[in-house]
Write an enzyme that holds these catalytic residues in place. Structure first.
Site, PDB file in Angstrom:
ATOM      1  N   SER A 150     107.908 -15.082  43.669  1.00 12.09           N
ATOM      2  CA  SER A 150     109.055 -14.721  44.762  1.00 12.09           C
ATOM      3  C   SER A 150     108.307 -15.448  45.851  1.00 12.09           C
ATOM      4  CB  SER A 150     109.233 -12.937  45.013  1.00 12.09           C
ATOM      5  OG  SER A 150     109.396 -11.827  43.814  1.00 12.09           O
ATOM      6  N   LEU A 151     107.438 -15.182  46.712  1.00 15.01           N
ATOM      7  CA  LEU A 151     106.722 -15.401  47.977  1.00 15.01           C
ATOM      8  C   LEU A 151     106.599 -17.694  47.619  1.00 15.01           C
ATOM      9  CD1 LEU A 151     106.387 -14.926  50.688  1.00 15.01           C
ATOM     10  CD2 LEU A 151     104.092 -15.129  50.161  1.00 15.01           C
ATOM     11  N   GLY A 152     105.708 -16.987  46.758  1.00 12.62           N
ATOM     12  CA  GLY A 152     105.763 -18.847  46.287  1.00 12.62           C
ATOM     13  C   GLY A 152     106.540 -19.601  46.395  1.00 12.62           C
ATOM     14  N   LYS A 209      97.803  -6.700  58.905  1.00 16.96           N
ATOM     15  CA  LYS A 209      99.065  -6.616  58.383  1.00 16.96           C
ATOM     16  C   LYS A 209      98.023  -5.572  57.587  1.00 16.96           C
ATOM     17  CE  LYS A 209     102.456  -7.827  55.707  1.00 16.96           C
ATOM     18  NZ  LYS A 209     102.805  -9.430  54.966  1.00 16.96           N
ATOM     19  N   ASN A 240     112.439   0.946  53.076  1.00 12.98           N
ATOM     20  CA  ASN A 240     110.998   1.503  53.953  1.00 12.98           C
ATOM     21  C   ASN A 240     111.525   1.879  55.487  1.00 12.98           C
ATOM     22  OD1 ASN A 240     109.535  -0.259  52.322  1.00 12.98           O
ATOM     23  ND2 ASN A 240     109.909  -2.250  53.414  1.00 12.98           N
ATOM     24  N   SER A 259     109.383  -2.176  49.390  1.00 14.27           N
ATOM     25  CA  SER A 259     108.259  -2.473  49.490  1.00 14.27           C
ATOM     26  C   SER A 259     107.883  -2.707  48.245  1.00 14.27           C
ATOM     27  CB  SER A 259     107.005  -1.512  50.144  1.00 14.27           C
ATOM     28  OG  SER A 259     106.632  -0.842  49.005  1.00 14.27           O
TER      29      SER A 259
HETATM   30  N1  LIG Z   1     107.189 -11.267  48.096  1.00 18.72           N
HETATM   31  C1  LIG Z   1     107.570 -10.936  49.022  1.00 18.72           C
HETATM   32  O1  LIG Z   1     108.609 -10.558  49.868  1.00 18.72           O
HETATM   33  C2  LIG Z   1     106.382 -10.730  49.659  1.00 18.72           C
HETATM   34  C3  LIG Z   1     104.924 -11.429  48.995  1.00 18.72           C
HETATM   35  N2  LIG Z   1     103.580 -11.038  49.529  1.00 18.72           N
HETATM   36  C4  LIG Z   1     102.266 -11.124  49.228  1.00 18.72           C
HETATM   37  O2  LIG Z   1     102.210 -12.467  48.450  1.00 18.72           O
HETATM   38  C5  LIG Z   1     102.096 -12.299  47.212  1.00 18.72           C
HETATM   39  C6  LIG Z   1     102.716 -12.686  45.855  1.00 18.72           C
HETATM   40  O3  LIG Z   1     104.355 -11.738  45.577  1.00 18.72           O
HETATM   41  P1  LIG Z   1     104.991 -11.931  44.716  1.00 18.72           P
HETATM   42  O4  LIG Z   1     105.719 -13.385  45.378  1.00 18.72           O
HETATM   43  O5  LIG Z   1     105.989 -10.926  45.343  1.00 18.72           O
HETATM   44  O6  LIG Z   1     104.622 -11.746  43.785  1.00 18.72           O
HETATM   45  P2  LIG Z   1     105.225 -12.675  41.991  1.00 18.72           P
HETATM   46  O7  LIG Z   1     104.594 -11.805  41.138  1.00 18.72           O
HETATM   47  O8  LIG Z   1     106.453 -12.448  42.138  1.00 18.72           O
HETATM   48  O9  LIG Z   1     104.654 -14.202  41.991  1.00 18.72           O
HETATM   49  C7  LIG Z   1     102.720 -14.479  41.669  1.00 18.72           C
HETATM   50  C8  LIG Z   1     103.352 -15.466  40.352  1.00 18.72           C
HETATM   51  O10 LIG Z   1     102.829 -15.970  39.800  1.00 18.72           O
HETATM   52  C9  LIG Z   1     102.092 -15.996  38.608  1.00 18.72           C
HETATM   53  N3  LIG Z   1     101.010 -16.667  38.353  1.00 18.72           N
HETATM   54  C10 LIG Z   1      99.611 -15.524  38.254  1.00 18.72           C
HETATM   55  N4  LIG Z   1      98.388 -16.487  38.354  1.00 18.72           N
HETATM   56  C11 LIG Z   1      98.994 -17.472  37.840  1.00 18.72           C
HETATM   57  C12 LIG Z   1      98.214 -19.111  37.656  1.00 18.72           C
HETATM   58  N5  LIG Z   1      96.774 -18.608  37.566  1.00 18.72           N
HETATM   59  N6  LIG Z   1      98.869 -20.370  37.511  1.00 18.72           N
HETATM   60  C13 LIG Z   1      99.541 -19.804  37.691  1.00 18.72           C
HETATM   61  N7  LIG Z   1     101.070 -19.080  38.199  1.00 18.72           N
HETATM   62  C14 LIG Z   1     100.311 -17.911  37.921  1.00 18.72           C
HETATM   63  C15 LIG Z   1     102.394 -14.646  37.973  1.00 18.72           C
HETATM   64  O11 LIG Z   1     102.964 -14.887  36.917  1.00 18.72           O
HETATM   65  P3  LIG Z   1     102.829 -14.098  36.220  1.00 18.72           P
HETATM   66  O12 LIG Z   1     103.399 -12.798  36.679  1.00 18.72           O
HETATM   67  O13 LIG Z   1     103.087 -14.011  34.579  1.00 18.72           O
HETATM   68  O14 LIG Z   1     100.998 -13.947  35.814  1.00 18.72           O
HETATM   69  C16 LIG Z   1     103.796 -15.170  39.437  1.00 18.72           C
HETATM   70  O15 LIG Z   1     104.873 -15.188  38.709  1.00 18.72           O
HETATM   71  C17 LIG Z   1     101.260 -11.063  47.308  1.00 18.72           C
HETATM   72  O16 LIG Z   1     100.051 -10.860  47.083  1.00 18.72           O
HETATM   73  C18 LIG Z   1     102.141  -9.832  47.586  1.00 18.72           C
HETATM   74  O17 LIG Z   1     101.892  -9.064  48.710  1.00 18.72           O
HETATM   75  C19 LIG Z   1     103.583 -10.838  51.301  1.00 18.72           C
HETATM   76  C20 LIG Z   1     104.714 -11.488  51.892  1.00 18.72           C
HETATM   77  C21 LIG Z   1     106.409 -11.093  51.482  1.00 18.72           C
HETATM   78  C1  LIG Z   2     105.568  -5.525  55.078  1.00 16.54           C
HETATM   79  C2  LIG Z   2     106.118  -5.315  53.714  1.00 16.54           C
HETATM   80  C3  LIG Z   2     105.697  -2.997  54.247  1.00 16.54           C
HETATM   81  C4  LIG Z   2     107.389  -5.257  54.111  1.00 16.54           C
HETATM   82  O1  LIG Z   2     107.938  -4.616  52.719  1.00 16.54           O
HETATM   83  C5  LIG Z   2     105.069  -6.075  52.973  1.00 16.54           C
HETATM   84  O2  LIG Z   2     104.702  -6.403  52.632  1.00 16.54           O
HETATM   85  C6  LIG Z   2     105.282  -5.043  51.384  1.00 16.54           C
HETATM   86  O3  LIG Z   2     106.337  -5.166  50.977  1.00 16.54           O
HETATM   87  O4  LIG Z   2     104.413  -5.700  50.734  1.00 16.54           O
END
Ligand SMILES: NC(=O)C1=CN([C@@H]2O[C@H](COP(=O)(O)OP(=O)(O)OC[C@H]3O[C@@H](n4cnc5c(N)ncnc54)[C@H](OP(=O)(O)O)[C@@H]3O)[C@@H](O)[C@H]2O)C=CC1
Ligand SMILES: CC(C)(CO)C(=O)C(=O)O
Length: 301
Positions: free
Chosen positions: A10-12, A179, A197, A249
């Site tokens: 998602s984030l990436g 955070k 939230n 969240s």
């Molecule tokens: N989504 C958001 O809005 C926000 C997220 N964050 C933080 O960002 C981080 C990521 O969250 P989010 O994007 O939601 O998580 P996701 O699970 O959506 O994304 C992480 C991705 O990385 C993949 N992955 C894991 N290990 C590897 C690897 N070695 N090589 C390649 N791909 C890999 C996962 O695949 P698989 O699941 O198949 O292992 C998954 O697709 C977390 O710490 C979250 O708390 C912070 C702020 C906002």
């Molecule tokens: C800031 C907040 C709480 C927003 O939902 C978040 O970072 C999360 O859901 O992991």
């Protein structure tokens, strides 16, 4: 700048897709998402609607880049460090929630490590399609070496070149703890009560639990040598509750989806640091026990 996104979920995908407006970006993730991005680009909808065309791969080995952004869940950070150890990158920067990520990256990699936080919101909706849920801010600061301020400034400038709101900070530990306090307060309470939230808006019993978890976290931060006031944490929690009122969240989404949570890097970390400092954190301990109990019952640990 050449930028590798390690963990294109998602984030990436959102951050990588936006950065691709100004930089040479490669997403490292999983199929079928990676295959869809290769075929038709990355579609971003929500706050803005656009399609960008980052490169995408499921295998990072041998890749080179000026910067790797780590966007895997906290429990996958050791695997991300292993993958990056096969690459030729000049620096790495975590944008993850929770604590311990930078230590793990620094232990596994021999390059400068930056710490980042972001309040951008994203959800991977379908392969090749990410929903942009909220515009936020990226903050970046040096982790190792601690004086890598100029590098943090360059990374923040690279974000801004792609129209992402970003700033460098010289006090990144304080930013990480703030955070952490927000996540320790909001995430487990919303996950256990299964509410958005906004349900934590005061007054109310849920707001009281969240505020108590935030208060404890601020106290542990101070015991850890970080100048973080209780008032600052209360204000930050209230701001996020207000600003993300209609969002679920990440921990709520994980629990609802039957997936493992990041509780160890959030409330679990607060409990561990409190024990080391001789502090008592009954609310964080209870929230961590309940989420861990749910994970165990769901066969996730
Ligand atoms: N989504 C958001 O809005 C926000 C997220 N964050 C933080 O960002 C981080 C990521 O969250 P989010 O994007 O939601 O998580 P996701 O699970 O959506 O994304 C992480 C991705 O990385 C993949 N992955 C894991 N290990 C590897 C690897 N070695 N090589 C390649 N791909 C890999 C996962 O695949 P698989 O699941 O198949 O292992 C998954 O697709 C977390 O710490 C979250 O708390 C912070 C702020 C906002
Ligand atoms: C800031 C907040 C709480 C927003 O939902 C978040 O970072 C999360 O859901 O992991």
């Amino acid at each position: 700048m050449e930028i590798l996104i390690l963990g294109a979920g998602s984030l990436g995908s959102l951050i990588g897709g936006l950065l691709a407006r100004a930089h040479d970006v490669t997403l490292v993730g999983r199929d079928p998402h990676v295959a869809a991005v290769r075929d038709a680009g990355l579609r971003i909808t929500g706050v803005e609607t656009l399609t960008t065309h980052p490169a995408a791969t499921t295998d990072a080995s041998g890749a080179s880049a000026d910067l790797a952004l780590v966007t895997v869940k906290a429990y996958d950070t050791p695997g991300a460090a292993d993958a990056l150890a096969t690459c030729d990158v000049d620096a790495v920067c975590s944008l993850q929630n929770g604590m311990g990520n930078e230590e793990r990256l620094a232990a596994g990699l021999d390059v400068p490590v930056l710490a980042g936080t972001t309040t951008y919101g994203a959800r991977l909706a379908d392969p090749g399609h990410v929903e942009w849920l909220g515009r936020g801010r990226v903050t970046v600061g040096p982790w190792r070496p601690v004086d890598a301020v100029a590098r943090s400034e360059r990374v923040a400038a690279a974000f801004r070149a792609a129209d992402i709101d970003a700033a460098a900070t010289t006090d990144v530990r304080r930013r990480l703890w703030e955070k952490l306090a927000v996540n320790a307060a909001i995430n487990p309470v919303t996950a256990l009560a299964r509410v958005e939230n906004g349900a934590l808006t005061p007054p109310g019993a849920l707001a009281e639990v969240a505020t108590a978890a935030g208060t404890e976290t601020a106290r542990v931060a101070r015991a850890d040598g970080v100048d973080l006031s209780t008032a600052t944490v209360h204000e930050a929690v209230e701001d996020v509750v207000r600003g993300t009122a209609r969002n679920r969240s990440s921990m709520h989404q994980d629990v609802a989806g039957g997936r493992r949570t990041e509780v160890e890097a959030i409330n679990g970390y607060v409990v561990d640091r409190a024990a080391a400092a001789g502090e008592s954190v009954p609310v964080n301990r209870t929230l961590a026990a309940l989420i861990r109990g749910w994970e165990a019952g769901a066969g996730l640990r």
